[in-house]
Design an enzyme around this catalytic site. Structure first.
Site, mmCIF file in Angstrom:
data_model
loop_
_atom_site.group_PDB
_atom_site.id
_atom_site.type_symbol
_atom_site.label_atom_id
_atom_site.label_comp_id
_atom_site.label_asym_id
_atom_site.label_seq_id
_atom_site.Cartn_x
_atom_site.Cartn_y
_atom_site.Cartn_z
ATOM 1 N N LYS A 56 -2.464 11.726 16.801
ATOM 2 C CA LYS A 56 -1.622 12.365 15.786
ATOM 3 C C LYS A 56 -0.970 13.654 16.272
ATOM 4 C CE LYS A 56 -3.410 10.480 11.491
ATOM 5 N NZ LYS A 56 -4.519 9.583 11.929
ATOM 6 N N SER A 63 -7.050 4.982 19.863
ATOM 7 C CA SER A 63 -6.263 6.008 19.161
ATOM 8 C C SER A 63 -7.025 7.299 18.903
ATOM 9 C CB SER A 63 -5.740 5.440 17.846
ATOM 10 O OG SER A 63 -6.791 4.915 17.055
ATOM 11 N N GLU A 89 1.101 16.169 3.724
ATOM 12 C CA GLU A 89 0.111 15.557 2.846
ATOM 13 C C GLU A 89 -0.917 14.896 3.747
ATOM 14 O OE1 GLU A 89 2.776 13.608 3.586
ATOM 15 O OE2 GLU A 89 1.583 11.914 4.309
HETATM 16 C C1 PLP Z 1 -4.642 8.242 11.518
HETATM 17 C C2 PLP Z 1 -5.278 7.388 12.520
HETATM 18 C C3 PLP Z 1 -4.892 6.044 12.705
HETATM 19 C C4 PLP Z 1 -3.909 5.341 11.820
HETATM 20 O O1 PLP Z 1 -2.622 5.881 11.821
HETATM 21 P P1 PLP Z 1 -1.414 5.160 12.557
HETATM 22 O O2 PLP Z 1 -0.236 5.936 12.081
HETATM 23 O O3 PLP Z 1 -1.395 3.739 12.112
HETATM 24 O O4 PLP Z 1 -1.642 5.276 14.020
HETATM 25 C C5 PLP Z 1 -5.489 5.324 13.724
HETATM 26 N N1 PLP Z 1 -6.431 5.868 14.525
HETATM 27 C C6 PLP Z 1 -6.827 7.140 14.372
HETATM 28 C C7 PLP Z 1 -7.868 7.679 15.288
HETATM 29 C C8 PLP Z 1 -6.273 7.943 13.374
HETATM 30 O O5 PLP Z 1 -6.687 9.216 13.239
#
Ligand code: PLP
Length: 393
Positions: free
Chosen positions: A89, A377, A111
């Site tokens: 993010k 992610s 938000e």
């Molecule tokens: C917020 C988040 C997601 C989901 O958000 P996307 O916009 O779909 O990437 C996925 N993995 C993690 C670790 C997150 O913090």
């Protein structure tokens, strides 16, 4: 044929900017400027310098040897979990805070649902010395105390949304109301590839650093810049958009988007938006979203807070509808098992969101010489309580 956005702000039939008239000037200012600003050499220089020295990029592309042996294919993990603040993010919030500064804004609103985007936003506001107001549903504030504390430590003001279900969509409404009332000095940082055009495209471009790196990192390791598959979990879709971006129009590279099936796709407790969703408008864009027959948004459910979203970004709605990406839904239980498996086999504790992507190896067979890149992610520190409860550790 392109799977990217067109000049009107649509991916196929999805996208656009369905916004109240009062919001038009803000969104239009951004639309007219975002591409111009992003190509400025000074902008690029500042963005890349912060990604390198503050976020810690490039994030490693790690060959997961034991996991690859287990599933008899070549599995690479794109380590977004190693970024500052622990997920992808921050790539987007760094980009948007620089955009806000270029547009002369000194006040930032956002938000947040689970709090991860709020923390990433509060982080870059502290970095730049800008005022930060984060709207968050009252229920979510109670559920996500550690992230609320983080935001406060970082100097942000967390404002509870008290209306409706007191969760993410209500926080979004509050943020939009704030933006309408403060059109001149305020930038609204949206946290995924959702919202009215140009947000989905702008966020995808900031996250595109992920696939840009995958290309050269894979070239070093496999002597090809093209994986056979790229796999990513999808909440709103930003980590997937980043991991897919430079491969969108190259159909040799297969794309797999993994959604949260919760307690089962048809259990009534799920966030499998592409399968269950119908066309509709959410957060200012036309996309697929979970709704009742008369168009009320359905509350989604997933064990993972980051995937617990009733819609999906317009890019992914188009990837689904066109068949460019394969969509697979993974249950809570399967995701948790895959997460624990990664801990034991590779010494990496993944975010539960990312565990959904890892679970596909139990559902889909790959060839021994397939190169499969999985977007890891985020890291799992934030999810320890959930892992502990689930496995009675
Ligand atoms: C917020 C988040 C997601 C989901 O958000 P996307 O916009 O779909 O990437 C996925 N993995 C993690 C670790 C997150 O913090």
């Amino acid at each position: 044929m392109t799977y990217n956005i067109n000049e009107k702000g649509y991916y196929g039939e999805f996208g656009g900017a369905y916004i109240p008239e009062m919001l038009y000037p803000n969104v239009e200012e951004l639309r007219q400027n975002y591409l111009k600003v992003m190509v400025e050499p000074e902008f690029q220089e500042e963005f890349n310098a912060l990604l390198k020295d503050y976020v810690g990029r490039p994030s490693p592309l790690y060959f997961a040897k034991r996991l690859s042996e287990k599933y008899n294919t070549k599995i690479y993990l794109k380590r977004e979990d190693l970024n500052h603040t622990g997920a992808h993010k921050i790539n987007n919030t760094i980009g948007q805070i620089l955009m806000a500064k270029r547009l002369g804004k000194n006040r930032i609103i956002a938000e947040t649902g689970a709090g991860q985007h709020g923390v990433a936003t509060a982080t870059v506001c502290a970095l730049m010395g800008l005022e930060c107001i984060v709207y968050m549903g009252e229920i979510d504030i109670a559920r996500q105390a550690p992230n609320v504390a983080r935001m406060k430590m970082l100097g942000a003001t967390v404002v509870p949304a008290l209306s409706g279900s007191r969760t993410l969509k209500d926080a979004t409404n509050e943020a939009i109301r704030d933006w309408i009332n403060n059109p001149v000095n305020t930038h609204y940082i949206i946290g995924s590839v959702v919202g009215p055009h140009p947000y989905p495209d702008m966020v995808a471009r900031f996250q595109a650093i992920v696939s840009e790196e995958i290309q050269w990192q894979l070239k070093e390791k496999e002597d090809t810049s093209k994986p056979d598959y790229v796999v990513a979990c999808v909440g709103g879709g930003s980590n997937a958009a980043g991991a897919f971006y430079h491969f969108l129009d190259d159909t040799d590279v297969k794309l797999i988007a993994v959604e949260a099936a919760g307690r089962g796709v048809h259990s009534g407790e799920s966030a499998a938006t592409s399968v269950l969703g119908k066309e509709g408008i959410i957060h200012g864009s036309k996309t697929l979203l979970m709704q009742t027959p008369d168009g009320q948004i359905t509350e989604p459910y997933s064990i993972s807070a980051g995937l617990d979203y009733p819609g999906v970004g317009p890019m992914h709605a188009h990837l689904y509808k066109s068949g460019r990406a394969e969509f697979i839904a993974i249950t809570d239980d399967d995701a948790m098992t895959a997460g624990l498996d990664l801990c034991k086999m590779e010494g990496i504790i993944p975010a539960i969101e990312s565990s959904h992507a890892l679970a596909i190896f139990e559902h889909k067979k790959f060839q021994p010489d397939d190169v499969v890149v999985v977007s890891l992610s985020g890291r799992g520190d934030k999810d320890l309580d959930t892992y502990i409860k689930h496995f009675k550790l």
